[in-house]
Design an enzyme around this catalytic site. Structure first.
Site, PDB file in Angstrom:
ATOM      1  N   ARG A 184       1.035  -1.334   0.208  1.00 14.91           N
ATOM      2  CA  ARG A 184      -0.344  -0.141  -0.091  1.00 14.91           C
ATOM      3  C   ARG A 184       0.786   1.265   0.202  1.00 14.91           C
ATOM      4  O   ARG A 184       2.003   1.435   0.814  1.00 14.91           O
ATOM      5  CB  ARG A 184      -0.829  -0.305   1.435  1.00 14.91           C
ATOM      6  CG  ARG A 184      -1.468  -1.257   0.966  1.00 14.91           C
ATOM      7  CD  ARG A 184      -3.243  -1.099   0.863  1.00 14.91           C
ATOM      8  NE  ARG A 184      -3.572  -2.351   0.357  1.00 14.91           N
ATOM      9  CZ  ARG A 184      -4.691  -2.456   1.150  1.00 14.91           C
ATOM     10  NH1 ARG A 184      -5.183  -1.726   2.244  1.00 14.91           N
ATOM     11  NH2 ARG A 184      -5.454  -3.833   1.227  1.00 14.91           N
ATOM     12  N   GLU A 186      -0.310   4.454   0.064  1.00 21.34           N
ATOM     13  CA  GLU A 186      -0.657   5.420   1.108  1.00 21.34           C
ATOM     14  C   GLU A 186      -0.096   6.489   2.128  1.00 21.34           C
ATOM     15  O   GLU A 186       1.067   5.579   2.498  1.00 21.34           O
ATOM     16  CB  GLU A 186      -1.443   4.888   2.219  1.00 21.34           C
ATOM     17  CG  GLU A 186      -3.052   4.055   0.963  1.00 21.34           C
ATOM     18  CD  GLU A 186      -3.712   3.522   2.328  1.00 21.34           C
ATOM     19  OE1 GLU A 186      -4.727   3.136   2.976  1.00 21.34           O
ATOM     20  OE2 GLU A 186      -3.431   2.385   2.917  1.00 21.34           O
ATOM     21  N   ARG A 192      -0.796   2.089  13.507  1.00 20.68           N
ATOM     22  CA  ARG A 192      -1.741   0.749  12.210  1.00 20.68           C
ATOM     23  C   ARG A 192      -1.471   0.681  10.996  1.00 20.68           C
ATOM     24  O   ARG A 192      -1.979  -0.388  10.451  1.00 20.68           O
ATOM     25  CB  ARG A 192      -2.614   0.464  13.061  1.00 20.68           C
ATOM     26  CG  ARG A 192      -3.930   1.750  11.992  1.00 20.68           C
ATOM     27  CD  ARG A 192      -5.078   1.661  13.249  1.00 20.68           C
ATOM     28  NE  ARG A 192      -6.076   2.513  12.560  1.00 20.68           N
ATOM     29  CZ  ARG A 192      -7.198   2.230  11.765  1.00 20.68           C
ATOM     30  NH1 ARG A 192      -7.551   1.078  11.472  1.00 20.68           N
ATOM     31  NH2 ARG A 192      -7.880   3.176  11.305  1.00 20.68           N
ATOM     32  N   HIS A 193      -0.677   1.469  10.277  1.00 22.86           N
ATOM     33  CA  HIS A 193      -0.601   1.200   8.778  1.00 22.86           C
ATOM     34  C   HIS A 193       1.044   1.211   8.561  1.00 22.86           C
ATOM     35  O   HIS A 193       2.099   1.994   8.518  1.00 22.86           O
ATOM     36  CB  HIS A 193      -1.268   2.874   7.945  1.00 22.86           C
ATOM     37  CG  HIS A 193      -2.114   2.546   8.076  1.00 22.86           C
ATOM     38  ND1 HIS A 193      -2.990   3.378   8.622  1.00 22.86           N
ATOM     39  CD2 HIS A 193      -3.188   2.026   7.386  1.00 22.86           C
ATOM     40  CE1 HIS A 193      -4.295   3.660   8.757  1.00 22.86           C
ATOM     41  NE2 HIS A 193      -4.732   2.776   7.761  1.00 22.86           N
ATOM     42  N   GLU A 335      -9.655  -1.922  13.691  1.00 24.51           N
ATOM     43  CA  GLU A 335     -10.321  -3.323  12.311  1.00 24.51           C
ATOM     44  C   GLU A 335      -8.894  -4.133  12.560  1.00 24.51           C
ATOM     45  O   GLU A 335      -7.929  -2.999  12.430  1.00 24.51           O
ATOM     46  CB  GLU A 335      -9.919  -2.215  11.279  1.00 24.51           C
ATOM     47  CG  GLU A 335     -10.914  -2.992   9.803  1.00 24.51           C
ATOM     48  CD  GLU A 335     -10.692  -2.294   8.549  1.00 24.51           C
ATOM     49  OE1 GLU A 335     -11.212  -1.601   8.734  1.00 24.51           O
ATOM     50  OE2 GLU A 335     -10.481  -2.873   7.464  1.00 24.51           O
ATOM     51  N   SER A 338     -11.613  -6.877   6.647  1.00 29.15           N
ATOM     52  CA  SER A 338     -12.629  -6.457   5.990  1.00 29.15           C
ATOM     53  C   SER A 338     -12.901  -7.694   4.978  1.00 29.15           C
ATOM     54  O   SER A 338     -12.253  -8.640   4.890  1.00 29.15           O
ATOM     55  CB  SER A 338     -12.674  -5.091   4.970  1.00 29.15           C
ATOM     56  OG  SER A 338     -12.381  -4.754   5.536  1.00 29.15           O
ATOM     57  N   ARG A 386      -1.502  -6.794  12.204  1.00 31.57           N
ATOM     58  CA  ARG A 386      -2.632  -6.344  12.820  1.00 31.57           C
ATOM     59  C   ARG A 386      -3.220  -6.980  14.078  1.00 31.57           C
ATOM     60  O   ARG A 386      -3.112  -6.538  15.375  1.00 31.57           O
ATOM     61  CB  ARG A 386      -3.531  -5.550  12.272  1.00 31.57           C
ATOM     62  CG  ARG A 386      -3.511  -3.525  11.990  1.00 31.57           C
ATOM     63  CD  ARG A 386      -4.703  -2.932  11.556  1.00 31.57           C
ATOM     64  NE  ARG A 386      -4.035  -2.557  10.911  1.00 31.57           N
ATOM     65  CZ  ARG A 386      -4.972  -1.133   9.538  1.00 31.57           C
ATOM     66  NH1 ARG A 386      -6.664  -1.606  10.011  1.00 31.57           N
ATOM     67  NH2 ARG A 386      -4.994  -0.878   8.921  1.00 31.57           N
TER      68      ARG A 386
END
Ligand code: ATP
Length: 412
Positions: A184, A186, A192-193, A335, A338, A386
């Site tokens: 990712r 991002e 948490r990323h 989270e 998903s 996570r």
């Protein structure tokens, strides 16, 4: 009964203060033992070799790196200043940092999470697959991809195994799973990323309802937590000594709440939420607290999310297309998973992709997979780092990634 042993005993001084790091070999000669030999052993050292030595002063001292925050605070109150090794220094010298008991525990727990994930799914007739990480075009769309040049062709690193695991279902595998890297791009500077993490992915045919996918989540994760608590207690204790945490509270049958119920609970607690919007990090945390107070669990499933906040391949609810057959799963208010039923009708998939602004030509092979007949199906994706971070109540995902990759770090 007498035994004669002349083996080499490999002894290691693990946390030597001086930093000198010896591998010492003892030759044991003339070791004769009777039944009580284990109680009375005489060892005669005749030679001693240094197999390898470390630099005299290590960049971080293992004793400092093993210290809990509480020890540092208590020492400070008593007027003593102890060294605190910060996160970046630990990561710069990760090899030394691994030597703390807490880190040994964390990565052994991580190993068991993968092990249970695999064993459980294999026992439920899932097939392990390995999807490509080099993807033509732009993966599932969106900007969060690492772009690269694939011998003159535009390509990227896979954002998830989503499209290919669904294609495996179109190919009649029935039930599949994968443990593999996910990328990712991002710009998330959060606790948490990561830019690269390990995805725990599942995809399966659905016979009647998307609740079948939630059943798998429920059984798989309850089995995993039970196993970790039973079989990894010494690792959990080692983690807890440095980073104290309460054991995860979970129910034998995982709580399922509808998104609308969650919104209602938040509303009653004074938090206003758009019923067709997403929950932000704060409201997820708040809902986690409310769920714990009301149901006594820190692990639960929230389902029937608004369609507008889910990816284009998510199946809308048959009774209200503003909602979708989808779910998220939370540990301690954050989270970890998903999941959803996916659209398996190609014309509808095209319509949904276009509605979400995706250039359909870049995913034509994916969409074509559904033109040859595809079963109703669904699945989910969890992030390994996570899961471990939240199970162990840790405050930063970098602690559960062997060599973390984030927007500011690509080494060591
Ligand atoms: P979030 O809302 O927390 O950014 P997401 O909705 O983007 O997550 P998905 O794309 O659905 O997450 O990915 C499935 C799971 O993968 C998440 O529940 C999480 O466990 C994990 N995950 C997602 N993004 C990251 C990331 N950048 N770093 C680590 N794990 C991640």
């Amino acid at each position: 009964m007498a035994l004669f042993l002349s083996p080499l005993l490999l002894l290691r001084a693990p946390h030597s203060r001086s930093g000198l790091f010896f591998f010492v070999w003892f030759f044991l000669f003339e070791l004769l033992m009777f039944v009580n030999c284990f109680l009375q052993v005489e060892i005669q050292v005749s030679k001693l070799y240094c197999v390898d030595k470390a630099m005299p002063t290590l960049p971080i001292n293992i004793e400092d790196a093993s210290r809990s925050e509480k020890e540092i605070e208590e020492a400070l109150e008593a007027g003593e200043q102890l060294v605190r090794v910060n996160q970046d220094t630990r990561l710069n010298y990760r090899v030394l940092d691994f030597r703390t008991s807490a880190n040994q525990g964390i990565f052994r727990i991580q190993c068991q999470v993968c092990n249970i994930f695999r064993q459980f799914l294999l026992s439920e007739d899932f097939v392990e697959i390995h999807t490509p990480k080099l993807i033509a075009g732009s993966s599932e769309g969106g900007s969060a991809v690492f772009k690269l040049d694939y011998k003159g062709q535009a390509a990227c690193l896979a954002q998830s195994p989503q499209l290919h695991k669904q294609m495996a279902i179109c190919g009649d595998f029935g039930r599949v799973f994968e443990i593999g890297p996910v990328f990712r791009a991002e710009d998330s500077y959060t606790h948490r990323h990561l830019c690269e993490f390990t995805g725990l992915d599942v995809e399966m045919e659905i016979k009647q309802h998307y609740t079948e996918v939630m059943d798998v989540v429920d059984h798989l994760f309850v089995t995993m937590f039970d196993h970790l608590n039973k079989k990894c207690s010494k690792y959990l204790e080692a983690v807890g000594r440095q980073y104290p945490f309460e054991p995860l509270k979970y129910l034998p049958k995982t709580l399922r709440l509808k998104f609308e119920e969650g919104v209602q609970m938040l509303k009653e607690a004074g938090v206003e939420i758009d019923p067709y919007g997403d929950l932000n990090t704060e409201s997820e945390r708040k809902l986690g607290q409310l769920v714990l107070e009301k149901y006594g669990t820190e692990f639960y499933i929230l389902h029937r999310y608004p369609l507008a906040v889910r990816p284009f391949y998510t199946m809308p609810c048959y009774d209200d297309p503003k909602y979708s057959n989808s779910f998220d799963v939370f540990i301690r208010g954050e989270e970890i998973i998903s999941g959803a039923q996916r659209v398996h009708v190609p014309e509808f998939l095209v319509e949904r992709a276009q509605a979400c602004g995706i250039d359909v030509s870049t995913i034509s092979t994916y969409i074509d997979s559904f033109r040859y007949g595809a079963p109703p199906h669904g699945g989910f994706g969890a992030g390994l780092e996570r899961v471990v971070m939240l199970f162990c109540g840790l405050n930063n995902i970098r602690k559960t990634s062997l060599f973390p990759r984030d927007p500011l770090r690509i080494a060591p």
